[in-house]
Scaffold this active site. Structure first.
Site, PDB file in Angstrom:
ATOM      1  N   HIS A 157       0.821  -1.223   0.000  1.00  0.00           N
ATOM      2  CA  HIS A 157       0.000   0.000   0.000  1.00  0.00           C
ATOM      3  C   HIS A 157       0.852   1.269   0.000  1.00  0.00           C
ATOM      4  O   HIS A 157       0.320   2.372  -0.076  1.00  0.00           O
ATOM      5  CB  HIS A 157      -0.938   0.022   1.209  1.00  0.00           C
ATOM      6  CG  HIS A 157      -1.930  -1.103   1.231  1.00  0.00           C
ATOM      7  ND1 HIS A 157      -2.707  -1.432   0.143  1.00  0.00           N
ATOM      8  CD2 HIS A 157      -2.255  -2.010   2.206  1.00  0.00           C
ATOM      9  CE1 HIS A 157      -3.481  -2.474   0.442  1.00  0.00           C
ATOM     10  NE2 HIS A 157      -3.208  -2.846   1.690  1.00  0.00           N
ATOM     11  N   ASP A 191      -2.505 -10.600  -2.158  1.00  0.00           N
ATOM     12  CA  ASP A 191      -3.099 -10.198  -0.885  1.00  0.00           C
ATOM     13  C   ASP A 191      -4.595  -9.918  -1.118  1.00  0.00           C
ATOM     14  O   ASP A 191      -5.005  -9.577  -2.228  1.00  0.00           O
ATOM     15  CB  ASP A 191      -2.387  -8.930  -0.394  1.00  0.00           C
ATOM     16  CG  ASP A 191      -2.797  -8.521   1.006  1.00  0.00           C
ATOM     17  OD1 ASP A 191      -2.053  -8.856   1.945  1.00  0.00           O
ATOM     18  OD2 ASP A 191      -3.856  -7.860   1.168  1.00  0.00           O
ATOM     19  N   HIS A 193      -6.192  -7.454  -0.291  1.00  0.00           N
ATOM     20  CA  HIS A 193      -6.402  -6.034  -0.586  1.00  0.00           C
ATOM     21  C   HIS A 193      -5.580  -5.619  -1.804  1.00  0.00           C
ATOM     22  O   HIS A 193      -4.435  -6.019  -1.956  1.00  0.00           O
ATOM     23  CB  HIS A 193      -6.017  -5.191   0.630  1.00  0.00           C
ATOM     24  CG  HIS A 193      -6.760  -5.592   1.860  1.00  0.00           C
ATOM     25  ND1 HIS A 193      -6.223  -6.464   2.799  1.00  0.00           N
ATOM     26  CD2 HIS A 193      -8.011  -5.286   2.275  1.00  0.00           C
ATOM     27  CE1 HIS A 193      -7.120  -6.652   3.754  1.00  0.00           C
ATOM     28  NE2 HIS A 193      -8.199  -5.967   3.469  1.00  0.00           N
ATOM     29  N   ASP A 280      -4.484 -13.016   3.726  1.00  0.00           N
ATOM     30  CA  ASP A 280      -5.781 -12.605   4.274  1.00  0.00           C
ATOM     31  C   ASP A 280      -6.931 -12.992   3.339  1.00  0.00           C
ATOM     32  O   ASP A 280      -8.071 -12.578   3.532  1.00  0.00           O
ATOM     33  CB  ASP A 280      -5.812 -11.103   4.615  1.00  0.00           C
ATOM     34  CG  ASP A 280      -5.058 -10.243   3.632  1.00  0.00           C
ATOM     35  OD1 ASP A 280      -4.650 -10.756   2.566  1.00  0.00           O
ATOM     36  OD2 ASP A 280      -4.867  -9.040   3.910  1.00  0.00           O
TER      37      ASP A 280
HETATM   38 ZN   LIG Z   1      -4.300  -7.361   2.994  1.00  0.00          ZN
END
Ligand SMILES: [Zn+2]
Length: 337
Positions: A157, A191, A193, A280
């Site tokens: 991120h 991931d 996200h 995740d």
């Molecule tokens: Zn994540």
């Protein structure tokens, strides 16, 4: 397989909880995550641990304009337990001066107020990037075909303008830049996200192909990036591919998305593959929404291995520490005989 571990992980150990409506959140990126992964891999002789090497600071600082902000803010804190959260975000039209010596200016450099800076955060985040760099060096020297970098904090991120989402320096982007003089690089983010920081780093660079499989940003962090229509910009159009998938996605649907990406990478003729490996996506993850099971990660690892190019696997998210170690191990086993 070589497992690269860093040397100072426990020094970045934020403790913070906050309330959003009826729900209580807490920072889930704890050093216990790394301990769980180490425990699972140490129990298996097929994994050999080595410690990350130091690398020149400029390999990290030249990519991250907020590098000095993180370092200096950490130095301004009184003790190792104190946590500083940027909480003032200037927004569009503000008079930006980009000073780095005032912690209160953090909103210029950061996307959110959930990514604390502690006294040792800079050192720990730098070592996380060095963990990825150590893996990249092993590939670049031709000493390994696939290596696993046990990075923490995560990096995907953190972008070329701002950091956030528990991430400070982008580990896979730093590794990709290190490998680029030797050939084209493909980065796949698995991931839960979307890897918004990684995508932004290479949005206009056609020698790096980026792809991400993630929860649909219509209702998942990071919300403002990760849509299918983001395909790269300018001369790099066609070198980014997003696979936003719905909540509840299971292995069959997930594997099809992986196959689509692998086909694109074959067409791209990458010399190196880097995987932003978050877990995740597991059915029992406290902040994810997919339904992948512990044993299924081996099949996903095998899919990536079929590309047959040198591969750096960098740890990103994964927050259920009861299953995280087994998920990582199974994924890595997919790269081995
Ligand atoms: Zn994540």
């Amino acid at each position: 397989m070589k497992v690269i571990e860093k040397y100072n992980d426990s020094l970045h150990n934020p403790y913070w909880k906050f309330q959003l409506g009826p729900e209580a959140y807490e920072v889930k990126d704890t050093p216990l995550r790394v301990e769980a992964i180490k425990k699972a891999l140490r129990a298996d002789q097929r994994f050999q641990f080595i410690t990350a090497d130091p690398f020149p600071e400029r390999l990290i600082s030249r990519l991250h304009p907020y590098h000095d902000y993180i370092r200096k803010t950490g130095l301004s804190l009184q003790n190792d337990k104190e946590e500083f959260y940027p909480d003032l975000f200037p927004g569009e039209g503000a008079h930006l001066r980009k000073k780095v010596d005032n912690p209160l200016w953090g909103g210029i450099w950061c996307t959110d107020a959930v990514t604390p800076i502690m006294r040792k955060t800079y050192e720990v985040a730098r070592a996380s990037a060095e963990t990825a760099l150590t893996g990249a060096a092993l590939l670049r020297e031709g000493r390994e075909k696939a290596v696993y970098a046990l990075c923490r904090p995560s990096g995907h991120h953190a972008g070329p303008r701002v950091f956030g989402g528990y991430c400070y320096f982008n580990n896979v982007a730093t590794a990709a830049e290190y490998l680029l003089p030797e050939g084209r690089v493909a980065i796949v983010d698995i991931d839960y996200h979307h890897g918004n920081g990684t995508q932004e780093f290479f949005d206009e660079i056609k020698s790096v192909f980026t792809a991400s499989i993630h929860g649909d940003p219509d209702n998942e962090y990071p919300y403002f990036w990760g849509y299918a229509e983001e395909i790269g910009k300018g001369q790099a159009e066609g070198t980014n591919h997003n696979e936003p998938l719905p909540k509840g996605t299971q292995l069959a649907q997930y594997s099809e998305a992986v196959d689509r990406i692998l086909d694109m990478i074959r067409g791209f003729d990458a010399a190196y593959l880097i995987i932003s490996a978050g877990f995740d996506t597991h059915e029992a993850d406290p902040i994810g929404g997919f339904k992948l099971r512990t044993e299924e990660y081996t099949a996903i690892g095998k899919q990536f291995r079929s590309l047959g190019i040198p591969t750096l696997i960098c740890q990103e998210g994964g927050y259920n520490i009861d299953v995280l170690g087994a998920c990582v191990k199974n994924f890595l086993l997919g790269f081995m005989d």
